[in-house]
Structures are given as structure tokens and as C-alpha cells.
Design a protein around this motif. Structure first.
Motif, PDB file in Angstrom:
ATOM      1  N   UNK A 168       0.853  -1.206   0.000  1.00 13.20           N
ATOM      2  CA  UNK A 168       0.000   0.000   0.000  1.00 13.20           C
ATOM      3  C   UNK A 168       0.883   1.249   0.000  1.00 13.20           C
ATOM      4  N   UNK A 169       1.921   1.241   0.837  1.00 10.45           N
ATOM      5  CA  UNK A 169       2.837   2.391   0.861  1.00 10.45           C
ATOM      6  C   UNK A 169       3.521   2.535  -0.497  1.00 10.45           C
ATOM      7  N   UNK A 170       4.001   1.419  -1.048  1.00 13.88           N
ATOM      8  CA  UNK A 170       4.728   1.493  -2.321  1.00 13.88           C
ATOM      9  C   UNK A 170       3.839   2.072  -3.426  1.00 13.88           C
ATOM     10  N   UNK A 171       2.574   1.629  -3.447  1.00 15.10           N
ATOM     11  CA  UNK A 171       1.689   2.119  -4.510  1.00 15.10           C
ATOM     12  C   UNK A 171       1.323   3.576  -4.311  1.00 15.10           C
ATOM     13  N   UNK A 172       1.028   3.960  -3.056  1.00 13.76           N
ATOM     14  CA  UNK A 172       0.640   5.367  -2.831  1.00 13.76           C
ATOM     15  C   UNK A 172       1.826   6.313  -3.060  1.00 13.76           C
TER      16      UNK A 172
ATOM     17  N   UNK B 299      -2.193   6.813   5.911  1.00 12.87           N
ATOM     18  CA  UNK B 299      -2.963   6.759   7.162  1.00 12.87           C
ATOM     19  C   UNK B 299      -4.455   6.616   6.892  1.00 12.87           C
ATOM     20  N   UNK B 300      -4.930   7.295   5.860  1.00 12.62           N
ATOM     21  CA  UNK B 300      -6.361   7.199   5.550  1.00 12.62           C
ATOM     22  C   UNK B 300      -6.706   5.788   5.072  1.00 12.62           C
ATOM     23  N   UNK B 301      -5.796   5.193   4.301  1.00 11.34           N
ATOM     24  CA  UNK B 301      -6.075   3.846   3.767  1.00 11.34           C
ATOM     25  C   UNK B 301      -5.950   2.772   4.867  1.00 11.34           C
ATOM     26  N   UNK B 302      -4.900   2.902   5.706  1.00 15.30           N
ATOM     27  CA  UNK B 302      -4.669   1.863   6.717  1.00 15.30           C
ATOM     28  C   UNK B 302      -5.401   2.134   8.029  1.00 15.30           C
ATOM     29  N   UNK B 303      -5.740   3.411   8.267  1.00 15.85           N
ATOM     30  CA  UNK B 303      -6.418   3.766   9.522  1.00 15.85           C
ATOM     31  C   UNK B 303      -5.457   4.198  10.615  1.00 15.85           C
ATOM     32  N   UNK B 304      -4.154   4.190  10.327  1.00 16.30           N
ATOM     33  CA  UNK B 304      -3.164   4.599  11.335  1.00 16.30           C
ATOM     34  C   UNK B 304      -1.842   4.919  10.663  1.00 16.30           C
ATOM     35  N   UNK B 305      -1.016   5.671  11.407  1.00 12.39           N
ATOM     36  CA  UNK B 305       0.335   5.999  10.960  1.00 12.39           C
ATOM     37  C   UNK B 305       1.251   5.723  12.142  1.00 12.39           C
ATOM     38  N   UNK B 306       2.409   5.117  11.894  1.00  7.87           N
ATOM     39  CA  UNK B 306       3.303   4.813  13.023  1.00  7.87           C
ATOM     40  C   UNK B 306       4.661   5.487  12.852  1.00  7.87           C
ATOM     41  N   UNK B 307       5.292   5.766  13.990  1.00  8.08           N
ATOM     42  CA  UNK B 307       6.656   6.308  13.994  1.00  8.08           C
ATOM     43  C   UNK B 307       7.470   5.470  14.971  1.00  8.08           C
ATOM     44  N   UNK B 308       8.636   5.021  14.547  1.00  7.95           N
ATOM     45  CA  UNK B 308       9.517   4.282  15.457  1.00  7.95           C
ATOM     46  C   UNK B 308      10.202   5.281  16.392  1.00  7.95           C
ATOM     47  N   UNK B 309       9.979   5.124  17.706  1.00  7.34           N
ATOM     48  CA  UNK B 309      10.480   6.103  18.679  1.00  7.34           C
ATOM     49  C   UNK B 309      11.573   5.534  19.587  1.00  7.34           C
ATOM     50  N   UNK B 310      11.806   4.224  19.495  1.00 12.81           N
ATOM     51  CA  UNK B 310      12.892   3.587  20.270  1.00 12.81           C
ATOM     52  C   UNK B 310      13.100   2.203  19.669  1.00 12.81           C
ATOM     53  N   UNK B 311      14.234   1.574  20.042  1.00 15.27           N
ATOM     54  CA  UNK B 311      14.434   0.183  19.636  1.00 15.27           C
ATOM     55  C   UNK B 311      14.463  -0.693  20.881  1.00 15.27           C
ATOM     56  N   UNK B 312      13.919  -1.891  20.716  1.00 25.74           N
ATOM     57  CA  UNK B 312      14.111  -2.912  21.736  1.00 25.74           C
ATOM     58  C   UNK B 312      15.215  -3.829  21.189  1.00 25.74           C
TER      59      UNK B 312
ATOM     60  N   UNK C 198      -5.644   7.234  12.153  1.00 30.15           N
ATOM     61  CA  UNK C 198      -6.149   7.877  10.929  1.00 30.15           C
ATOM     62  C   UNK C 198      -5.063   8.571  10.139  1.00 30.15           C
ATOM     63  N   UNK C 199      -5.479   9.288   9.108  1.00 34.56           N
ATOM     64  CA  UNK C 199      -4.506   9.987   8.262  1.00 34.56           C
ATOM     65  C   UNK C 199      -4.897  11.438   8.095  1.00 34.56           C
ATOM     66  N   UNK C 200      -4.506  12.061   7.002  1.00 35.34           N
ATOM     67  CA  UNK C 200      -4.838  13.461   6.749  1.00 35.34           C
ATOM     68  C   UNK C 200      -4.762  13.752   5.259  1.00 35.34           C
TER      69      UNK C 200
END
Ligand code: IMP
Length: 448
Positions: free
Chosen positions: A307-311, A357-370, A399-401
């Protein structure tokens, strides 16, 4: 010494959209420079409404009166360069003979370097997924002091032939031992062809130092358009899944032939989501229908990465390969801040992330590593020893914007887009100065 150099550097694995911000920054500069790599890079500039794809010549050359320099740290495939020159002239870019300078110290990529690139990939248990443009073997000949420089193409043809002979002596034995008879180099033939290329390039070949002496004294603006990126740096990236040059800030200065004291500003460029072509660790990568050779698997249900690649239309500019896609890794940005000395960020594709975000319903950001039972805020350098890739810890925005043409200031952007930028700034510890909001040259907002 005057501080007049701005470096535009990629923060991840390339393809961050460095060209657009480099062009914007070049408006106030006199010189635009390519400093590292070769035709493994690819960027598209819009000139007179037409797309012009460049691999070696800095995109800033399309502005009238700017001087473009291809620096001593680059590796040049003469035919690609000559084709680019023809393309620029056909597109109506004027006075290129007066405005493009090529360092005679840059090294030459020959056809056998591409054959060697292919061979090295074949014999590796885990191929790197190079662009097969002969980049690694050319830098390797440079390091063993038998490579040929652009200056060598200007020598009498018999002298050039001798140098080619010396370069290919061992390569030819390697080709024969690997049943690659068709790759064995006929030095005489190549000497003739490359001497002709040399004559065609002669008007552009120069010693860059006297140019810099004047420029730095006069405090004229210089922009280095980075190629590749921090995580592909031969030292700073995750060896061996890296390129052969040093695309980090210090490598850009060295590759341009400029002193570190002349540095004014480093603009780090990233996309609002991340991508990678070629192999190697990518902590925030999402599942997608790409096989282990980097090819698309047809007729598959769409996964998050697809989805990301296509958008974002994420296909390599140089090789056309589908890019691996994943979430924004802000911890890697923080790592880039300290590894690469980044002052401000330009985050591209903020509009595309909104659509994702609109297509998947969420957006994520990596804020730390385990990693190895601990939470850490930098990318460790011993992952090949531990056989463990850091696992992302995410912050999620629901969501998205949508970004439309009426939004021309940072304040007018949707709240969730601003929330995303705030997370990136907090985790990376780098202020965001520019955001890319669409494909056009002026779809870029400066955050005051
Ligand atoms: P090479 O530079 O062709 O030797 O390739 C080494 C690695 O760097 C491979 O993973 C390539 O896909 C990657 N690479 C090289 N140049 C670029 C670029 O301009 N954009 C993205 N990836 C690149």
C-alpha cells in the motif's frame, strides 16, 4: 575561512527526495556539486515542465548562471555523462559548456567494472543487491592505486592503453577463471573508445581547487547535492550492505574537494515513511509482495508495504526495482544526527503519509528500539555479531490526513500531520525546517 557550504544529505538508504530541496537551496548559491558515487544515483528534475532524469550531473545546473561541479570523489561512466549532457542540451538548458566542470581527479567506470560488479554479487552467499553500475569495483581499483582517472582519458592513446592494461591484468585472469571469456578486456579497443570520450569531455575537465579558492574567499554559496545516504555509507552504514563511497557529510566535503572549515549548514533529508532498495536490515520494514531477489510477486493480496509502495510510487529511479517500504524510523534519524552532523531536516511525502494513514487507519513512527533485552535510542553497530535486528517501538497516530493546495504554511497543515512532525523532532532531536507536500518543485513548505 568563510562558511559558505550547504550539504544536502540523505538520512536513510537513499531516494529521500534530496533533489527538490537541493534545487531550492541552490537558488541562492553559485555552485552546485556532486561529490560521491556515480550513476548508481538517480534523480529527476523538472525543467520547463518536462522531467529530466540525471545520474551524474547536479540537478542545480538547470538554473541559469549556476556552475555545476562533478567532484574528485565521484566515479564517472563517460557514456552516461555524455548522454546526460545531450539530454540537457536537447531540453534547452543553456551554456552547459561554460557551466559544468568535471574534476580530472574523478575516477572512470569502465565496462569491466560492471562485469565485476555482477560477478561479485554472484559469488556472495548474501548478495548486496547493488545497482550493477560498477561502483564498488571502480572504487576498489581506486583503493588499489590502479584505477584510471578522467585525466587519463586525455593522455595519448598508447599511454591510455598501457594504463588500461595494468588495470585489467588481474581482472582478465578472474574472468577467465570464471568462464567469462566474453568479458576479457581488449585494452587496445577500449583505449580507442575511451580516448574519444576523453576528447568529448575535455572542455569540461578542470582542477577544482582554484575555483574553490575564489569561491570561499568571496563567500559565494556552494551546495553539495548528496547522493545515496547515511545508512549506505561504507563506514557509517551497516557493512557489507552499503555502497562503496562515503555519502555522509564529511565524505561529501572530501568528495567535493572542500575543507571542513567551509561548512555552514547540513540539511538532512528523509521521507515521512521509509524505503530501501537492495538488501540489508530495515527495522521498520512492513510485509510486502517482494521476493528475495527484489522482484514483485504477482497476484498477491495487498500487504501494508504494498500500500505504501503504490501510494508513494516507490520504484527505483536507476533500476526500476520496487522499493521495500516501512514506517518512519526516527531513531535512525537521531543516529544520523550524531553520525552525520545534521542541523535541520526536510521531511518529504507528508501528503503521501496522510493518504497511507487514511487507507490503513493509522500511521506509526519508530520512537525507540528494543535490542538484546534493552530499550535504546540509537542504531547499534554490532548486529552482525548478535544476529539480531533492533525491533521498533512505535508511537501511533490514528487515521490519516489530506493536504490540499490551500495549505501553504506549516500552521495551516492538518493537526495530525503536525503531530507527526512533532514526534519526529522530539525523537530525532533535529528541528524540521522543510516539509514536502506534493510532487511539484514548489510543493515544499518552510517551517518558520
Ligand atoms: P552500489 O552503490 O550500486 O554498489 O549498491 C550498494 C547498495 O546501495 C545497494 O543496496 C543499492 O541498492 C544501494 N544504492 C546505491 N545507490 C543508491 C541510490 O542512489 N538510491 C538508493 N539506493 C542506492
Amino acid at each position: 575561512m568563510n562558511n559558505c557550504v550547504t550539504v544536502v544529505v540523505g538520512c536513510k538508504w537513499g531516494d529521500e527526495g534530496k533533489g527538490k530541496i537541493a534545487s531550492l537551496t541552490s537558488k541562492n548559491a553559485k555552485f552546485v556539486i556532486r561529490a560521491t558515487g556515480g550513476s548508481n544515483a538517480g534523480h529527476t528534475v523538472i525543467y520547463n515542465g518536462k522531467k529530466v532524469a540525471l545520474h551524474l550531473i547536479p540537478g542545480g545546473i538547470t538554473y541559469p548562471n549556476k556552475i555545476g561541479i562533478i567532484g574528485p570523489g565521484t566515479v564517472i561512466e563517460p557514456k552516461v555523462l555524455l548522454d546526460e549532457l545531450a539530454l540537457l542540451k536537447d531540453s534547452g538548458v543553456s551554456d552547459i559548456e561554460d557551466r559544468l566542470k568535471i574534476s580530472g581527479r574523478a575516477h572512470v567506470v569502465f565496462p569491466w567494472h560492471k562485469d565485476l560488479d555482477e560477478l561479485h554479487e554472484q559469488v556472495k552467499e548474501h548478495p548486496i543487491g547493488t545497482t550493477k553500475r560498477g561502483i564498488g569495483p571502480t572504487y576498489s581499483d581506486k583503493a588499489t592505486r590502479k584505477g584510471l582517472r578522467i585525466y587519463d582519458l586525455l593522455l595519448p592513446v598508447d599511454e591510455l592503453e598501457k594504463k588500461i592494461n595494468e588495470d585489467v591484468f588481474l581482472h582478465n585472469q578472474l574472468f577467465l577463471a570464471n568462464n567469462m571469456e566474453e568479458c576479457v578486456v581488449d585494452s587496445k579497443k577500449f583505449a580507442m573508445t575511451f580516448a574519444e570520450y576523453g576528447q568529448l569531455l575535455r572542455p569540461y575537465v578542470t582542477d577544482v581547487l582554484p575555483i574553490y579558492m575564489e569561491t570561499i574567499k568571496n563567500n559565494d554559496g556552494i551546495v553539495i547535492e548528496g547522493a545515496q545516504a547515511f545508512r549506505l555509507d561504507n563506514d557509517d552504514g551497516e557493512y557489507p550492505d552499503v555502497t562503496a563511497s562515503h555519502p555522509v557529510t564529511s565524505g561529501c566535503l572530501l568528495g567535493a574537494g572542500l575543507p571542513a572549515q567551509a561548512l555552514k549548514l547540513v540539511i538532512g533529508v528523509d521521507k515521512a515513511y521509509n524505503t530501501r532498495v537492495g538488501n540489508g536490515p530495515f527495522p521498520t520494514e512492513l510485509p510486502s509482495s517482494i521476493d528475495e531477489n527484489g522482484n514483485l510477486i504477482p497476484n498477491q493480496p495487498k500487504l501494508e508495504g504494498d500500500i505504501i509502495r503504490e501510494l508513494g510510487y516507490e520504484y527505483g529511479a536507476t533500476t526500476g526495482r520496487p522499493r521495500r517500504c516501512g514506517w518512519m524510523d526516527a531513531v535512525m534519524l537521531r543516529t544520523a544526527k550524531y553520525g552525520c552532523g545534521i542541523d535541520v531536516l526536510c521531511i518529504n511525502h507528508l501528503d503521501t503519509l496522510g493518504k497511507i494513514g487514511m487507507e490503513l487507519g493509522y500511521v506509526k513512527v519508530c520512537v525507540a528500539y528494543s535490542y538484546m533485552g534493552k530499550i535504546i535510542n540509537y542504531y547499534p553497530d554490532n548486529t552482525r555479531l548478535t544476529h539480531t535486528i533492533p525491533e521498533p517501538v512505535y508511537e501511533t497516530i490514528e487515521g490519516g490526513w489530506k493536504i490540499d493546495e490551500s495549505m501553504r504554511t506549516f500552521d495551516s497543515l492538518p493537526e495530525k500531520a503536525k503531530q507527526f512532525i512533532e514526534i519526529v523532532e522530539r525523537i530525532s532531536e533535529i528541528p524540521v525546517k522543510f516539509v514536502g507536500t506534493g510532487p511539484a518543485n514548489d510543493d515544499i513548505i518552510e517551517k518558520k
